[in-house]
Write an enzyme that holds these catalytic residues in place. Structure first.
Site, PDB file in Angstrom:
ATOM      1  N   ASP A   1       0.820  -1.210   0.000  1.00 36.29           N
ATOM      2  CA  ASP A   1       0.000   0.000   0.000  1.00 36.29           C
ATOM      3  C   ASP A   1       0.855   1.261   0.000  1.00 36.29           C
ATOM      4  O   ASP A   1       2.080   1.203   0.132  1.00 36.29           O
ATOM      5  CB  ASP A   1      -0.908   0.023   1.230  1.00 36.29           C
TER       6      ASP A   1
ATOM      7  N   TYR B   1       6.425 -10.209   7.030  1.00 38.79           N
ATOM      8  CA  TYR B   1       6.408  -8.763   7.227  1.00 38.79           C
ATOM      9  C   TYR B   1       6.997  -8.417   8.588  1.00 38.79           C
ATOM     10  O   TYR B   1       6.930  -9.205   9.536  1.00 38.79           O
ATOM     11  CB  TYR B   1       4.974  -8.226   7.172  1.00 38.79           C
TER      12      TYR B   1
END
EC number: 5.4.99.12
Length: 285
Positions: free
Chosen positions: A69, A127
């Site tokens: 994003d 992540y």
């Protein structure tokens, strides 16, 4: 070439065409995310394709392992593209980097078998979400970490995180606009690590929903601050309702640090990143 939109890489490479995989790292702060946007809106994909097209002297389109994003970073993104142009691997790295802005870098290049796919061949993604926990906001790490001025109890966060490990319906942690077909994902580990003033959420799973890591981080920080009980993480998970999940954490501290593939592809594995966490031990598994 400003008016040329590169074709997307095919599912498998055609005869006479090479499939090239690249490792990519980038600082996402000034980009509207990975995915190519309308003209004039900066994206990591557009910048990379433009640089690769200059090296190839023809339009190049890439497919990535995971679309990040706006303002989200990566130290372990993987992409692939198909080309009939012959270039040494060094040219795909050094030549592309010479045409990229300073906040995007190609880290390695490999010629891959035709059935390799950056997205669909991936077995797991990992992540890290970096939280700077201090009363004073960090000037030097601005837009590279999420600042939380409230004292966070990492013990509470660790205990709460364990209910997320395993296979679950993560509807409560997906964005409303998430287009994934299924909310059921498997988390291999959800860990909280300390590195100086930083608290790092390290999470590895088979796949992730839109905003999932940031929503998990938001819940864990709320629990760490003592605003909700440890059991709240389980309640949110079992609600299967995004409205139960609280705030979405800021994007700045989020990094895609590794994409894992079957051993047959023999892709290199660099440090997990980001750079300022170089002293943090890599916990395998």
């Amino acid at each position: 070439m400003n008016d040329v939109v590169p074709p997307a890489a095919a599912e498998s490479a055609a005869a006479g065409v090479s499939r090239i995989a690249l490792g990519i790292e980038y600082k996402g702060s000034r980009y509207r995310g990975w995915q190519r946007q309308e003209a004039g809106v900066p994206s990591v994909q557009e910048a990379l394709e433009r640089a690769l097209s200059k090296v190839a002297a023809e339009p190049v389109g890439v497919i990535c392992a995971g679309r990040t994003d706006a303002a989200v970073h990566a130290s372990g993104q993987v992409v692939h593209f198909d080309t009939a142009v012959e270039r040494p691997l060094k040219a795909w790295v050094m030549g592309t980097n010479a045409n990229l802005p300073a906040d995007i870098s190609v880290t390695w290049a490999r010629v891959m078998p035709a059935h390799f796919h950056a997205r669909f061949s991936a077995m797991a993604r990992r992540y890290r979400y970096a939280i700077y926990n201090d009363p004073i906001r960090p000037a030097h790490l601005a837009e590279e970490v999420t600042w939380n001025h409230r004292p966070l109890d990492i013990g509470r966060m660790r205990e709460a995180a364990q209910v997320l490990v395993g296979t679950h319906d993560f509807t409560s942690f997906r964005a409303v606009q998430c287009q994934a077909k299924s909310p059921v994902k498997t988390m291999h580990h959800v860990r909280l690590l300390e590195h100086g003033r930083l608290i790092v959420l390290d999470i590895r799973g088979n796949a992730f929903l839109h905003h999932m890591v940031r929503n998990i981080a938001g819940v864990l920080m709320t629990i760490g601050a003592g605003e909700r009980p440890i059991e709240w993480a389980k309640e949110v998970l079992e609600a299967r309702d995004r409205r139960a999940g609280g705030v979405t954490a800021h994007p700045y501290g989020l990094y895609l640090v590794r994409v894992e593939y079957p051993g047959e592809f023999e892709l290199p594995e660099r440090y997990l990143g980001p750079h300022f966490l170089s002293g943090l031990p890599d916990i395998v598994g």
